[in-house]
Write an enzyme that holds these catalytic residues in place. Structure first.
Site, mmCIF file in Angstrom:
data_model
loop_
_atom_site.group_PDB
_atom_site.id
_atom_site.type_symbol
_atom_site.label_atom_id
_atom_site.label_comp_id
_atom_site.label_asym_id
_atom_site.label_seq_id
_atom_site.Cartn_x
_atom_site.Cartn_y
_atom_site.Cartn_z
ATOM 1 N N GLU A 1 11.962 -2.260 11.654
ATOM 2 C CA GLU A 1 11.639 -1.128 10.793
ATOM 3 C C GLU A 1 10.470 -0.375 11.438
ATOM 4 O O GLU A 1 9.410 -0.972 11.656
ATOM 5 C CB GLU A 1 11.229 -1.693 9.429
ATOM 6 N N SER B 1 -4.972 -4.426 0.129
ATOM 7 C CA SER B 1 -6.388 -4.148 0.406
ATOM 8 C C SER B 1 -6.597 -2.743 0.989
ATOM 9 O O SER B 1 -7.712 -2.226 0.985
ATOM 10 C CB SER B 1 -6.952 -5.205 1.356
ATOM 11 N N GLU C 1 10.969 -7.748 -3.358
ATOM 12 C CA GLU C 1 11.500 -6.527 -2.746
ATOM 13 C C GLU C 1 10.891 -6.460 -1.351
ATOM 14 O O GLU C 1 9.690 -6.233 -1.193
ATOM 15 C CB GLU C 1 11.122 -5.313 -3.606
ATOM 16 N N GLU D 1 14.480 -4.021 -9.659
ATOM 17 C CA GLU D 1 13.458 -3.307 -10.428
ATOM 18 C C GLU D 1 14.078 -2.015 -10.928
ATOM 19 O O GLU D 1 14.881 -1.404 -10.224
ATOM 20 C CB GLU D 1 12.237 -3.007 -9.547
ATOM 21 N N CYS E 1 10.106 1.666 2.313
ATOM 22 C CA CYS E 1 11.140 0.686 2.659
ATOM 23 C C CYS E 1 12.537 1.274 2.546
ATOM 24 O O CYS E 1 13.502 0.656 2.987
ATOM 25 C CB CYS E 1 10.988 -0.565 1.805
ATOM 26 N N SER F 1 6.434 -7.312 2.970
ATOM 27 C CA SER F 1 7.224 -7.664 4.153
ATOM 28 C C SER F 1 8.098 -8.894 3.898
ATOM 29 O O SER F 1 7.763 -9.762 3.085
ATOM 30 C CB SER F 1 6.287 -7.937 5.322
ATOM 31 N N TRP G 1 0.812 -1.221 0.000
ATOM 32 C CA TRP G 1 0.000 0.000 0.000
ATOM 33 C C TRP G 1 0.848 1.276 0.000
ATOM 34 O O TRP G 1 0.330 2.363 -0.207
ATOM 35 C CB TRP G 1 -0.933 0.019 1.229
ATOM 36 N N ASN G 2 2.155 1.188 0.256
ATOM 37 C CA ASN G 2 2.876 2.450 0.503
ATOM 38 C C ASN G 2 3.158 3.277 -0.748
ATOM 39 O O ASN G 2 3.304 4.494 -0.655
ATOM 40 C CB ASN G 2 4.147 2.222 1.352
HETATM 41 P P1 ADP Z 1 2.794 -4.629 4.312
HETATM 42 O O1 ADP Z 1 3.576 -4.706 5.556
HETATM 43 O O2 ADP Z 1 3.269 -3.628 3.316
HETATM 44 O O3 ADP Z 1 1.315 -4.613 4.493
HETATM 45 P P2 ADP Z 1 2.569 -7.356 3.418
HETATM 46 O O4 ADP Z 1 3.723 -8.229 3.092
HETATM 47 O O5 ADP Z 1 1.701 -7.727 4.537
HETATM 48 O O6 ADP Z 1 3.231 -5.944 3.599
HETATM 49 O O7 ADP Z 1 1.669 -7.147 2.139
HETATM 50 C C1 ADP Z 1 2.151 -6.786 0.858
HETATM 51 C C2 ADP Z 1 1.209 -7.336 -0.199
HETATM 52 O O8 ADP Z 1 1.225 -8.761 -0.117
HETATM 53 C C3 ADP Z 1 -0.241 -6.935 -0.007
HETATM 54 O O9 ADP Z 1 -0.848 -6.817 -1.283
HETATM 55 C C4 ADP Z 1 -0.811 -8.101 0.753
HETATM 56 O O10 ADP Z 1 -2.208 -8.229 0.601
HETATM 57 C C5 ADP Z 1 -0.101 -9.260 0.069
HETATM 58 N N1 ADP Z 1 -0.013 -10.488 0.834
HETATM 59 C C6 ADP Z 1 -0.025 -10.663 2.177
HETATM 60 N N2 ADP Z 1 0.033 -11.974 2.506
HETATM 61 C C7 ADP Z 1 0.104 -12.656 1.333
HETATM 62 C C8 ADP Z 1 0.183 -14.042 0.973
HETATM 63 N N3 ADP Z 1 0.208 -14.998 1.874
HETATM 64 N N4 ADP Z 1 0.222 -14.354 -0.351
HETATM 65 C C9 ADP Z 1 0.195 -13.410 -1.285
HETATM 66 N N5 ADP Z 1 0.122 -12.099 -1.010
HETATM 67 C C10 ADP Z 1 0.066 -11.722 0.267
#
Ligand code: ADP
Length: 484
Positions: free
Chosen positions: A388, A182, A255, A465, A289, A234, A155-156
């Site tokens: 972080e 989301s 990334e 990238e 990040c 993450s 989302w960032n």
């Molecule tokens: P953040 O800390 O930026 O929210 P996330 O790693 O939780 O980072 O989410 C980054 C993206 O990965 C979002 O689009 C999230 O919905 C998606 N995501 C989270 N869990 C999963 C998963 N198990 N499989 C695929 N995508 C995922």
């Protein structure tokens, strides 16, 4: 509720049309500045995600590939559509992310830059013939599209992150199934509206799926017709994707998290170091990040540098990104807010000194605005040294020698961005070479750019990238030696 000509539908997009969302499930999108629900968006089922993959597969052309000219035109048209709609895309982005409007619109330009870069360098993906002729063969190297790519974004940077991935995927001729975070699906829907209206993409070349990460992630990891995932997010989820795709040996471009050191030597231009730190640290509310996360200042200049930061931080305004002259918007959600609060409280409890900053409650109750905060006297046992922060906290530690600060900078599992400020060119070279980070700014806090490869070492990821390296992520080299 948000209204925009770029949001005609709040559903996914599969095979060249908006999907119907048969089961009617939705999830809410909030404006973090006001706490209001701005939209309810379709939460798609496993079978819809599978349909998106099938649509992608039908758009993949191997034996009669899309020409370079066709692919270049797609890229140019997306670039032009983004530029022409920068204000409205930026407004939507600002409302779901919270970053200041000007910054949001700047991100749209930044995104357009990746499509532009790929359009201008796509020729690099053309086949070439080797001059060497081992075994008397003529060798041709082709760059084949890897296939349907799953693109998962955080989302960032709601438009910046997809631009990095999608520009390279389209340049390669790869169809994609795209999953936005989301928290920020609306900017992605706006991008799909623009592509639907202004870009002559084959049906199925770009597909949008939204909803539960576990449902979408499962299909993308398990479906045999998705040979590659490009993910930004993450390290925790990155690790899960590595495990979940191991059986099929999928290609991953990851990334992941950062924990950037920002090193200020006593021979640095302290005003420039302070200005760059403010720009770097508070971009996106400190939720990037590449944001400086651990600030190491030579002990001789730490007081002077702290004062310069305090002067600048005390002039910053915090508020709704849609309001004019706001420097810092809200944090994305309560979990993000609570993490910054925990880091600040932990640092102060363990002996850190407040150099600048108010309490969040000074700005009212029940909101997500966190005042920019500077703390000195940071030690390695504090949470902000280990994790972080992802928010507007500047934690300052001191150092005495070059060796000591290189070791401290590397004392993290992450290796994404780092920064060094010094007037000594030789020292800058030594420190950059010693820091195990994919990006090391010397006298600049600037982050990634379309022209340069960007990515992490260590647990910060795999792949690059931007730049030619980014362009090559979605192709596989195939050699065709010709015997006679
Ligand atoms: P953040 O800390 O930026 O929210 P996330 O790693 O939780 O980072 O989410 C980054 C993206 O990965 C979002 O689009 C999230 O919905 C998606 N995501 C989270 N869990 C999963 C998963 N198990 N499989 C695929 N995508 C995922």
């Amino acid at each position: 509720m948000i209204e925009s000509p770029l949001l005609p539908k709040l559903t996914g997009y599969i095979g060249g049309r908006w999907s119907e969302s048969p089961d009617g499930n939705t999830f809410d999108v909030y404006n973090p500045a006001t706490g209001e629900v701005v939209a309810s968006v379709a939460s798609m089922s496993e079978s819809e995600v599978q349909q998106a993959v099938e649509a992608g597969k039908s758009a993949l052309r191997l034996t009669s590939p899309y020409t370079i000219e066709t692919r270049r035109k797609w890229l140019e048209d997306i670039r032009d559509a983004l530029k022409a709609n920068k204000e409205e895309v930026g407004r939507i982005l600002c409302m779901e992310h919270g970053k200041p409007l000007k910054e949001a619109q700047g991100e749209v330009d930044y995104a357009a830059g990746f499509f532009d870069y790929c359009s201008k360098h796509i020729q690099a993906l053309d086949a070439h013939t080797l001059t060497e002729k081992p075994k008397d063969c003529t060798w041709t190297v082709h760059y084949r599209p890897i296939g349907v790519a799953g693109l998962i974004t955080p989302w960032n940077f709601p438009i910046g992150m997809i631009a990095k991935k999608l520009s390279a995927a389209l340049a390669a001729g790869c169809p994609s199934v795209i999953k936005p975070a989301s928290e920020t699906p609306l900017t992605m829907i706006a991008l799909f509206t623009l592509m639907d209206k202004h870009v002559d993409l084959p049906d199925g070349m770009v597909n949008l799926v939204m909803g539960k990460a576990s449902v979408i992630g499962k299909v993308l990891c398990e479906h045999p017709d998705v040979p590659m995932l490009s993910f930004t997010g993450s390290t925790e989820v990155g690790r899960k994707l590595i495990v979940d795709t191991a059986d099929q040996v999928k290609k991953l471009a990851l990334e992941l998290g950062g924990n950037a050191p920002y090193i200020v030597f006593d021979d640095a231009d302290l005003d420039a170091a302070a200005d760059n730190l403010i720009a770097n640290k508070f971009r996106g509310g400190g939720q990037t990040c590449v944001c400086a996360n651990r600030i190491f200042v030579h002990e001789k200049v730490v007081e002077e540098f702290g004062q310069k930061l305090a002067d600048r931080v005390n002039r910053m305004t915090v508020g709704d990104g849609l309001t004019e002259d706001v420097d810092l918007g809200p944090l994305i959600n309560k979990a993000g807010f609570d993490k910054v609060k925990r880091h600040v409280e932990d640092a102060l409890e363990k002996g850190g000194q407040l150099v600048a900053g108010k309490k969040p409650s000074d700005l009212g109750e029940g909101h997500l605005f966190f005042p920019p905060t500077v703390i000195s006297g940071i030690t390695p046992d504090m949470c902000c040294s280990r994790e972080e922060t992802f928010g507007p906290l500047v934690p300052m530690a001191t150092f005495r020698s070059e060796e000591e600060v290189i070791e401290a900078g590397n004392d993290t599992e992450f290796g994404l961005a780092s920064y060094v400020f010094t007037g000594d060119a030789e020292r800058a070279q030594r420190v950059a070479a010693g820091l195990r980070f994919g990006h090391c700014g010397w006298n600049t806090g600037t982050g990634p750019t379309p022209e340069a490869p960007f990515g992490g070492m260590k647990a910060s990821g795999i792949g690059r990238e931007g730049g030619l390296e980014g362009l090559f992520e979605f192709v596989e080299a195939q050699t065709v030696p010709r015997g006679f």
